[in-house]
Design an enzyme around this catalytic site. Sequence first.
Site, short mmCIF file in Angstrom:
data_model
loop_
_atom_site.label_atom_id
_atom_site.label_comp_id
_atom_site.label_asym_id
_atom_site.label_seq_id
_atom_site.Cartn_x
_atom_site.Cartn_y
_atom_site.Cartn_z
N CYS A 118 -17.72 4.09 33.36
CA CYS A 118 -16.71 4.31 32.32
C CYS A 118 -15.65 5.20 32.95
CB CYS A 118 -17.35 4.97 31.10
SG CYS A 118 -17.76 6.67 31.38
N ARG A 123 -21.38 6.61 36.49
CA ARG A 123 -22.51 6.66 35.54
C ARG A 123 -23.66 5.77 36.02
NH1 ARG A 123 -20.27 8.34 30.59
NH2 ARG A 123 -22.34 8.98 29.99
N ASP A 307 -19.09 18.27 27.64
CA ASP A 307 -18.41 17.61 26.52
C ASP A 307 -17.47 18.56 25.79
OD1 ASP A 307 -21.40 15.73 25.63
OD2 ASP A 307 -19.86 15.41 27.15
#
Length: 419
Positions: A118, A123, A307
């Site tokens: 992504c 990933r 995040d």
Amino acid sequence: MDKFSIEGPSRIKGKVKISGSKNSSLPILAATLLFNQPVIIKNLPKVEDINTMISLLRSLGSKVTLSSNRRIAKIDNQKKLKTFASYSLVKTMRGSILVLGPLIAKYFKTKISLPGGCLIGARPINYHLDALKKLGMKYILKDGYILARSSGKLKGTIIKFPKISVGATENSILAACLANGTTVLKNCATEPEIKDLTNFLNSAGAKISWKGRVCKIIGVTSLNKTEYTVMADRIEAGTFCVIATVSRGNLDIVNFDGRIIKTELDLLKKFGAKIKVNKKKISIKGPENIKSIKNIKTEEYPGVSTDMQSQLMVLMCKANGKSSITENIFENRFMHVAELRRLGAKINIVKNKAIVEGHTKFVGAELMSSDLRASVSLVLAAIVSKGKSVINRIYHLDRGYEKIENKLKKIGVKIKRLK
Ligand code: EPZ
């Protein structure tokens, strides 16, 4: 494609209710494949990724009944399931790879698309595959698919992860639940969402225990029916805490245990926020002057969450001096920097470190979302920008934030969703 129009700067005040955690709901929904008893899951967030996971479960033959508000799912797997997970579904949401562990543990075979990368990184899933292989899974990679099988039940064993990985830890726990014998996983990720997953599984009769980064799973023959409420989303909670800090706001974040994000809240206090925490609520007041902080680094939990990196970067732009943050988890998670520069930010990237000049006077502009968390940092910047900003491709946001514009409107943000 929908976009947001935001008129800044906004004075932030009021109360925010945090939705269920996306990153806890996904592994828990995948875990329902292990059951042949009905399971009820509550407090699901109404976000795109959950819809994708439910479509995937249905494509595998799960009977999923959703309440009218889509927050409660009743999942029934009493009949034999299919074991093919198509590229079309898996490519839209990488978290789909979490059905690999349950399918191989329960049905001893599966054909599942490789998730692919992504925007934030390649990933890979090598740690997932290596761990499942040690449990007895055999596989080949063919035409972008994983063709996996096991000769009967998986066998418990000892596995030490070479690097801490949330997904690999979750997939291995899911696979080990029904294995013959005991599995000991070492160097595990310990994110709260993983503990939520193991609490869910134990509520159905699984035998999972933790000691630091070591997780022990004693295999059981089957799981009982259960009803479980997913935890609140710590990244959403953290994001709203940054909104209050960057905008001299005054917010109560309700139905969230602030102790779960102690690291991030301690950091916001260093930036100057005044914060009161109990197990049900965070009260946060943003400072008149935001202090600058050097050498912040993202780390695996309980460190500063990757995040939260893009949201913290907006805060650093408004600080009264130079700050810096290093991204240690993903190799390409600075997609928001180019967009923030268009709003006036002065950010210099040296390898995986961002050095941020403070005192930025953000001026509204037309912006492009990229990945989920980068997009929310553009919303934060637009809230404290002078004038109007338009943020395009907000489907990235809809993947992980439930109707964020409604929550933002309620606390004073002048925001509109344009079709
Ligand atoms: C989970 O992703 C989260 N996703 C991510 O949240 C989060 O950023 C990440 O954990 C880190 O906390 C979900 O829970 C659905 P990892 P995951 O395996 O499991 C490398 C969001 O915004 N790695 O801990 O994919 C990997 O490339 C998303 O909600 C391997 O090399 O993260 C990364 O650099 C974004 N091989 C690092 O490890 C592997 O087999 C950490 O990845 C697995 C991972």
